[in-house]
Design a protein around this motif. Sequence first.
Motif, short mmCIF file in Angstrom:
data_model
loop_
_atom_site.label_atom_id
_atom_site.label_comp_id
_atom_site.label_asym_id
_atom_site.label_seq_id
_atom_site.Cartn_x
_atom_site.Cartn_y
_atom_site.Cartn_z
N GLU A 176 -2.85 -5.92 0.85
CA GLU A 176 -1.77 -6.62 0.16
C GLU A 176 -1.16 -7.66 1.11
O GLU A 176 -1.18 -7.50 2.33
CB GLU A 176 -0.68 -5.62 -0.28
CG GLU A 176 -1.18 -4.50 -1.18
CD GLU A 176 -1.52 -4.95 -2.58
OE1 GLU A 176 -1.39 -6.16 -2.88
OE2 GLU A 176 -1.92 -4.10 -3.40
N THR A 192 2.61 -0.76 -5.03
CA THR A 192 2.39 -2.00 -5.76
C THR A 192 1.92 -1.64 -7.16
O THR A 192 1.85 -0.45 -7.53
CB THR A 192 1.32 -2.87 -5.07
OG1 THR A 192 0.03 -2.25 -5.25
CG2 THR A 192 1.61 -3.02 -3.58
N TYR A 235 5.66 -8.62 -2.42
CA TYR A 235 4.24 -8.78 -2.09
C TYR A 235 3.63 -9.73 -3.11
O TYR A 235 4.16 -9.93 -4.22
CB TYR A 235 3.52 -7.43 -2.10
CG TYR A 235 3.35 -6.83 -3.48
CD1 TYR A 235 2.15 -6.96 -4.18
CD2 TYR A 235 4.39 -6.13 -4.10
CE1 TYR A 235 1.98 -6.43 -5.44
CE2 TYR A 235 4.24 -5.59 -5.36
CZ TYR A 235 3.03 -5.74 -6.03
OH TYR A 235 2.87 -5.22 -7.28
N LYS A 294 1.53 -10.96 -5.98
CA LYS A 294 0.98 -10.37 -7.20
C LYS A 294 0.39 -11.50 -8.02
O LYS A 294 1.08 -12.17 -8.77
CB LYS A 294 2.08 -9.64 -7.98
CG LYS A 294 1.58 -8.86 -9.18
CD LYS A 294 2.74 -8.10 -9.83
CE LYS A 294 2.25 -7.31 -11.03
NZ LYS A 294 3.37 -6.60 -11.72
N PRO A 340 -6.84 -9.93 -0.35
CA PRO A 340 -5.89 -10.35 -1.40
C PRO A 340 -6.54 -11.30 -2.40
O PRO A 340 -7.29 -12.21 -2.03
CB PRO A 340 -4.78 -11.06 -0.61
CG PRO A 340 -4.82 -10.41 0.75
CD PRO A 340 -6.28 -10.12 1.01
#
Length: 799
Positions: A329, A370, A339, A341, A464
């Motif tokens: 993440e 998350t 974080y 998204k 990510p």
Amino acid sequence: MKILKRLGKGLLLIFGLLAVVLGLFAWQLTPDYDGEKTLKHLTENVQVYYDTFGIPHIYGENEMDAFRALGYVHAQDRLWQMELLRRIASGRLAEVFGEELVKTDKFFLALGVDDVSVKTVSELNQNEIPVQLSQAYLDGVNEFIAEGATPIEFYLTGIDKEPFELKDIYNTMGYMAFSFAMAHKTDPLLTQIKDRLGYEYIRDLPINSDSTSLRIQSTPLAAADSVKRNVVDGVMASLEKLSIPLFEGSNSWVLSPEKTKNGKVIFANDPHIGFSQPSVWYEAHVSTPAYEKYGYHLAGVPFPLLGHDRTLAYGMTMFENDDIDFYYEESHATDYLKYRKGSSWGNYETVHKTIKVKDAEDVQFSYKKTHRGPILNGLADQIAGDRPVSMWWVYTEAKNKVLNALYGMSHARDRTEFENSLKDIHAPGLNIMYGDVEGNVAWWASAKLYHIPDSVNTKFIYEPNQGLPTQKQYLDFSNNPHAINPESRYVYSANNQPDSIGGRLYPGYYLPENRARRIVQLLDAKNDWDMQSVSKMINDVTSPVNIEIVRNLLDKIDTEGLNAEQLEIVGKLKDWKGDYPLDSIEATVYHRWLYLVLRNIFQDELGKALFDAMQNTHFLKRTIAPIIANEQSIWWDNISTEVRETPSDIITSAFRQAWLALSVSLGQDSSKWEWHRVHTLEHAHPIGQLESLRPYFNVGPFPVNGSREVINNMYFPYTEDGVYKVSSGPSTRRVIDFSDVENSISILPTGQSGNPFSPHYKDQAEMYIKGEFRKMMMNKEEIVKTSESLLIFEPADMD
């Protein structure tokens, strides 16, 4: 002298009284296998006949009553085991064993199994029959808790008995789903190897489940030290120390009538699970006018995971599919609560939990989540650094219908009904094996599978915005691998790679072909199988793959300079059949040699910690044969030396090291290096960790034949000292012949009871070691005639 005599008499009297007190205490704690008892909520009498091995044969007028009796008798033999298993997923081990288990509790609470169990129970329809039968079973368990003797483990640990509830059933099943845990061991390990060593080292390893091209980045990534070894090192070590069974693998095969002497289906199954005392399965035969099943139960679970009746039989092996994904993440540069998204920023969810700790203050802790799942940093010691790693797991994401599945499997009347129940199994992935009196044989890979594009390799932590999306594209159950009445006239599973799904092989953590090849080799060669020959096969200890591995080693060894005794061993290895009887010298030399070859191949690049972690994966087992055969692999060179080593250099050096090590540990005379001296099995109990109590709670040790990845799969971890303590293997061996179903056979590793004061605590242990069996009795007339005792349950309000 008179004073000494008086003193001696006094001491004898004290010891005698102490023996009487201890004897009375032990008698009080012994399970009640006969007599009469009242049971709340019962509507009719229930008779429980115990056979000579302590297996209860429960006869009731209706299922509710029978399941109440089942709960009671299960609890009086296995309450301590029930207690341990329900505590794992709910993070309550430290409450029993102290601060050492706090980290384990933190990890399991963060997995979210307990939260999912609470949610699942809140959504149950209390009027559904599976729920009602489960509650009836728990009523029986709780009646024993309220009225029965307290198992000695509760006295020794100082904990109180507490009633069981529906949530505990789901938590036990959730632990089973986790205990395979091969993704936790493999994905971070391979990510570490990839990041540290680069593409050229990965390409020689069997990381794919199919023959497609290698799909990884070819350049090392930043922050390579964010993952160390595997995620569950400490967790698994804690569970193993407590002798809590871990699910490993299994064998099963089902023969069509055309393959058997008597023209009826023969079913065989031996699930491979970590050895413990008591062993994992509790056997019970339940019979009512509308229902009958001879089943194998997990502690605290009402419906059998393995079972048979006069119509059908079923069992299972681990599917080994990949149902866990790890993600790096990206935290916000200035706001640690956010974080990345997708293309925007999301807020971490913070979860707060409390752990009760024996002889210490409660531990308050929190972790972040998350949309994918929990952040493992701070929960697993092996996750370090600034890069958060999250975990997505199908078990906690998909709707939990496991109770319906187990009810459906145990109550199915034919193949169609049985198959319809399997779609409700979402995790762990299981190969469900099936055979029936009508001549059908089948297997289904039961799991909630999802679409994985060719461009994604699931064996690494995703970067990510890469990898699989959180919202998976689930496949319909009809697309799962399966076979029904195939042309081969048999089905089998040995945790091997299954058939393709839509032309593609599904990724997983499959075992190498060793056992699968041997099963096919034996089944193809014969068309007149009977129960005796199948029971011999289920104890088979030969590996065709190990013969090939040793030949590859011998082809590369430089024999120049070997003495006459060493050359004699080389000659024996050339003629070795790849078998593992107790007197085998070749088996002892082979495994010591192979371990040192693997250590010399991998440890210079990986270091000891990563090499040790690699040994705990199925991945290494899959690697052994290919790497030994691949003379061009980059791994052969020892990077700590200036010269470039060849396979011959590494293999010859390892042979000399093995010879020296065996000479030191077993003596100079190589004719005495027999397998039984290094390969042993001890069934450990958590209380048996105390050396003074070990003889009373542990069972064994026994010298044992078999080995890693033979049909009689007595798995052991390699160790530096060359002492192979078996850690997992067949948790039962079952053979069911539909031409004579009432004389079908089985065995448990130790005994039916988990109560050390029961005569059935270890009465099957020596039979198991010898590969012997006992009858799974189903004929009521025979059961009544030969039973050792009769326990009658009456309604509580009955006169």
